[in-house]
Scaffold this active site. Structure first.
Site, PDB file in Angstrom:
ATOM      1  N   GLU A 181       3.335   1.303   4.869  1.00  0.00           N
ATOM      2  CA  GLU A 181       1.783   1.876   5.255  1.00  0.00           C
ATOM      3  C   GLU A 181       0.912   0.933   5.445  1.00  0.00           C
ATOM      4  O   GLU A 181      -0.171   0.851   6.168  1.00  0.00           O
ATOM      5  CB  GLU A 181       1.229   2.700   3.909  1.00  0.00           C
ATOM      6  N   LYS A 200       0.904  -1.208   0.044  1.00  0.00           N
ATOM      7  CA  LYS A 200       0.020  -0.020  -0.071  1.00  0.00           C
ATOM      8  C   LYS A 200       0.964   1.174   0.074  1.00  0.00           C
ATOM      9  O   LYS A 200       1.635   1.543   0.973  1.00  0.00           O
ATOM     10  CB  LYS A 200      -0.757  -0.099   1.145  1.00  0.00           C
ATOM     11  N   ASP A 254       1.807   5.112   0.302  1.00  0.00           N
ATOM     12  CA  ASP A 254       1.566   6.261   0.904  1.00  0.00           C
ATOM     13  C   ASP A 254       1.720   7.574   0.179  1.00  0.00           C
ATOM     14  O   ASP A 254       2.684   8.063   0.201  1.00  0.00           O
ATOM     15  CB  ASP A 254       2.228   6.637   2.181  1.00  0.00           C
TER      16      ASP A 254
END
Length: 328
Positions: free
Chosen positions: A185, A44, A46
């Site tokens: 993240e 994921k 950021d």
């Protein structure tokens, strides 16, 4: 003349018009990664969600909210033209990487900002994770597995401004554990057999890494609701004293908020940290809040904190201690 991929979408018979804009597919927040062979995982990032539109006479870089950021991301736009396709829509995330290869939202904001910064906009990278359209073919009807199969030869192996967001075929829980241990993240889980669906759905799921620590309550800001708390004011240890690390405004019910304000009103005092805030009520630093949060901002403030509980301050051993090198 555009490149012709050796991979062609299945089930298409005539060219599709290129969409002017595609609303992004949004991941649903869940507590743990899904299981099963139909799920693939990615880091994921950021950063800022973007779509890159390559057209015969122009390149557009459009944000999730529909804003045109092409002038701000000139190096990405230039490289998109060099991919060799006449028309193309890439879905992905703009990020700036720190020295450990992790996306850093604060660094990205500075690189995009108008103020003087040590970070150059050319440091911004675009990690592509989906292909929505290419040279006359609308790919959104295809399952993710096929879209990725078509995306990879376009961007895989590139080391410039546009790169591939790698897909990881692994146990989701193990990948999540490793991602959090490395300070990332979180992770994204995507169902490999689903078409691209604009809006939020459980076809894409996000599992974020959350940190949990203890911070001294040094005051509060009243809520607009009479008798309730708007935000707790929190502090961490730094050397022999306390330093303000931001406010927390979520995590309690209305009744809990009222009881918390009653408790804090009994210990009103002068400020225990260097903080001047209109309307704030300061308290003796004798209570500790357990707080879950995502990360630290560049200004050493908590990012996305959520209140989890309260206890008395017996000693400072359990209170988060700020690195003396961090800004305050």
């Amino acid at each position: 003349m555009a490149k012709t991929s050796s991979k062609t979408p299945h089930g298409t018979s005539s060219p599709d018009p290129m969409p002017d804009r595609v609303d992004p597919c949004l991941a649903m927040l869940v507590d743990k990664p899904p299981k099963g062979p139909d799920w693939a995982f990615e880091v994921k990032w950021d950063g800022y969600r973007l779509a890159v539109y390559v057209e015969p006479d122009r390149v557009r870089i459009i944000t999730r909210g529909g804003h045109d950021w092409t002038p701000r991301l000139a190096s990405i736009a230039t490289e998109a033209r060099q991919l060799g396709y006449e028309t193309l829509i890439l879905d992905g995330e703009a990020v700036v990487l720190d020295d450990q290869g992790r996306s850093d939202f604060g660094m990205l904001q500075r690189a995009l900002g108008r103020k003087p910064s040590l970070h150059d906009p050319r440091e911004i990278l675009f990690f592509a994770f989906d292909l929505l359209y290419v040279d006359g073919w609308d790919l959104r009807r295809l399952p993710l597995r096929e879209r990725r199969w078509l995306l990879e030869p376009i961007v895989a192996g590139r080391e410039g401004a546009i790169r591939l967001s790698e897909e990881v075929e692994a146990d989701g829980e193990e990948f999540y554990r490793i991602a959090c241990a490395h300070g990332l993240e979180g992770i994204i889980a995507k169902h490999c057999e689903k078409p691209y669906r604009s809006g939020r759905s459980d076809c894409w799921q996000k599992i974020t890494c959350r940190r949990r620590d203890s911070f001294v309550i040094v005051g509060y800001e009243p809520s607009a609701v009479p008798g309730a708390i708007g935000r707790l004011l929190l502090a961490a240890r730094k050397g022999e004293g306390l330093v303000y690390v931001g406010g927390c405004g979520t995590g309690w019910s209305h009744q809990e908020s009222i009881k918390l304000r009653e408790l804090l009103d009994e210990i009103r005092d002068k400020p225990a940290v260097a903080l001047s805030r209109k309307g704030a009520v300061f308290t003796r630093p004798v209570l500790v809040a357990e707080v879950e949060y995502r990360a630290w901002t560049d200004e050493s403030k908590l990012r996305h904190p959520s209140f989890k509980g309260i206890r008395e301050l017996e000693d400072h051993s359990g209170v988060y201690e700020i690195d003396p090198q961090m800004k305050s």
